[in-house]
Design a protein around this motif. Structure first.
Motif, PDB file in Angstrom:
ATOM      1  N   LEU A  30       0.708  -1.272  -0.191  1.00  0.00           N
ATOM      2  CA  LEU A  30      -0.131  -0.055  -0.047  1.00  0.00           C
ATOM      3  C   LEU A  30       0.729   1.252   0.002  1.00  0.00           C
ATOM      4  CD1 LEU A  30      -2.482  -1.098   2.706  1.00  0.00           C
ATOM      5  CD2 LEU A  30      -2.830  -1.095   0.338  1.00  0.00           C
ATOM      6  N   GLU A  31       0.345   2.118  -0.721  1.00  0.00           N
ATOM      7  CA  GLU A  31       1.143   3.506  -0.739  1.00  0.00           C
ATOM      8  C   GLU A  31       2.336   3.409  -1.491  1.00  0.00           C
ATOM      9  OE1 GLU A  31      -0.609   6.533  -0.329  1.00  0.00           O
ATOM     10  OE2 GLU A  31      -2.191   5.107  -0.255  1.00  0.00           O
ATOM     11  N   LYS A  32       2.619   2.412  -2.366  1.00  0.00           N
ATOM     12  CA  LYS A  32       3.862   2.583  -3.219  1.00  0.00           C
ATOM     13  C   LYS A  32       3.883   3.646  -4.275  1.00  0.00           C
ATOM     14  CE  LYS A  32       6.506  -0.479  -6.531  1.00  0.00           C
ATOM     15  NZ  LYS A  32       6.418  -1.980  -7.135  1.00  0.00           N
ATOM     16  N   ALA A  33       2.781   3.958  -4.738  1.00  0.00           N
ATOM     17  CA  ALA A  33       2.834   5.398  -5.657  1.00  0.00           C
ATOM     18  C   ALA A  33       3.229   6.508  -4.785  1.00  0.00           C
ATOM     19  CB  ALA A  33       1.530   5.373  -6.273  1.00  0.00           C
ATOM     20  N   SER A  34       2.752   6.790  -3.807  1.00  0.00           N
ATOM     21  CA  SER A  34       3.171   8.134  -3.051  1.00  0.00           C
ATOM     22  C   SER A  34       4.765   7.898  -2.465  1.00  0.00           C
ATOM     23  CB  SER A  34       2.270   8.224  -1.726  1.00  0.00           C
ATOM     24  OG  SER A  34       2.277   7.108  -0.830  1.00  0.00           O
ATOM     25  N   PHE A  35       5.092   6.890  -2.198  1.00  0.00           N
ATOM     26  CA  PHE A  35       6.456   6.585  -2.018  1.00  0.00           C
ATOM     27  C   PHE A  35       7.370   6.940  -3.052  1.00  0.00           C
ATOM     28  CE2 PHE A  35      10.351   4.350  -1.868  1.00  0.00           C
ATOM     29  CZ  PHE A  35      10.986   4.428  -0.608  1.00  0.00           C
ATOM     30  N   PHE A  36       7.091   6.630  -4.178  1.00  0.00           N
ATOM     31  CA  PHE A  36       7.869   6.932  -5.180  1.00  0.00           C
ATOM     32  C   PHE A  36       7.799   8.519  -5.860  1.00  0.00           C
ATOM     33  CE2 PHE A  36       8.517   2.391  -5.708  1.00  0.00           C
ATOM     34  CZ  PHE A  36       9.737   2.246  -6.055  1.00  0.00           C
ATOM     35  N   ALA A  37       6.390   9.001  -5.502  1.00  0.00           N
ATOM     36  CA  ALA A  37       6.143  10.321  -5.784  1.00  0.00           C
ATOM     37  C   ALA A  37       7.072  11.274  -4.914  1.00  0.00           C
ATOM     38  CB  ALA A  37       4.652  10.666  -5.831  1.00  0.00           C
ATOM     39  N   ARG A  38       7.420  10.841  -4.018  1.00  0.00           N
ATOM     40  CA  ARG A  38       8.304  11.693  -3.083  1.00  0.00           C
ATOM     41  C   ARG A  38       9.789  11.957  -3.704  1.00  0.00           C
ATOM     42  NH1 ARG A  38       8.109   9.769   2.997  1.00  0.00           N
ATOM     43  NH2 ARG A  38       9.216   8.154   1.834  1.00  0.00           N
TER      44      ARG A  38
END
Length: 230
Positions: free
Chosen positions: A39-47
């Protein structure tokens, strides 16, 4: 759902949205087992400036809620790498956060921590454990080869990769030896490793045979991956 036997327990594999194994249902324990939600892989990479399609957590949780409805599960065991990092719960957008809160309140929910989320906190709801023994079955994130205990784990994201009629077919699958079962990744933004990779075969030792398990409509396909030399 397709039934099979593992360590004298009836289990059922669920078909995934991407045509392959996705989750395991354990009728005796009324438990749904899933691995590697990330979960929240996309937001991790967005940072870090790598923009992946958003709302991966919402999609994963919708699939998970559907699996709970299909099975009637009263317990959920999430087998590690539940979030892509331990601070993932803080980044959940409100809709996904609400979905997760509703699920963890309604069910007996246990997070087994993994290498991506070793310090998962109380904000995720449910309870946490490094590993858990249920009815003689050890639930952990990564298989520990060389032991004789019955074990269910995740970590490797196994996929069956075969050539058929000139086409390469890849499907998420479970991988099974006599006492070890590795589940596929459940998350919407998870890749996979060839089920026949030496790292997976090694993790399932000691073994006499190793098979990939893939639900196909109402049948279970057992694809041989390795056999102990005579």
């Amino acid at each position: 759902m397709v039934p099979f036997s593992f360590c004298r327990q009836e289990m059922m594999l669920l078909d995934g949205a991407l045509r392959g194994a996705s989750a395991l249902y354990w009728p005796r324990e009324q438990a749904l087992l899933v691995a590697d939600l990330h979960l929240e892989k996309a937001s991790f990479f967005a940072r870090t400036g790598q923009m992946l399609p958003p709302y991966d957590s919402r999609e994963t949780l919708e699939r998970l809620a559907s699996a709970v409805r299909t099975t009637g599960a009263r317990r959920v065991f999430a087998l590690g790498d539940n979030f892509h990092d331990s601070r993932g719960p803080d980044r959940l957008e409100p809709h996904a956060a609400g979905m997760l809160a509703a699920l963890t309140r309604a069910l007996d929910w246990v997070w087994i921590t993994g290498n991506h989320d070793p310090h998962l906190g109380d904000e995720a709801g449910g309870t946490r454990a490094e590993e858990l023994v249920v009815a003689g079955m050890t639930l952990r994130h990564q298989a520990i080869p060389g032991t004789q205990e019955a074990e269910i784990s995740g970590h490797f994201h196994p996929r069956l990769m075969v050539e058929a009629r000139g086409r390469r077919i890849t499907r998420p699958c479970a991988v099974l030896s006599e006492k070890r079962l590795i589940l596929p990744a459940f998350g919407a933004l998870t890749g996979g490793m060839n089920a026949a990779d030496p790292a997976i075969l090694s993790a399932l030792q000691p073994a006499e045979t190793i098979e990939a398990l893939l639900p196909a409509r109402d049948k279970l396909v057992r694809y041989p991956l390795w056999r102990k030399a005579a």
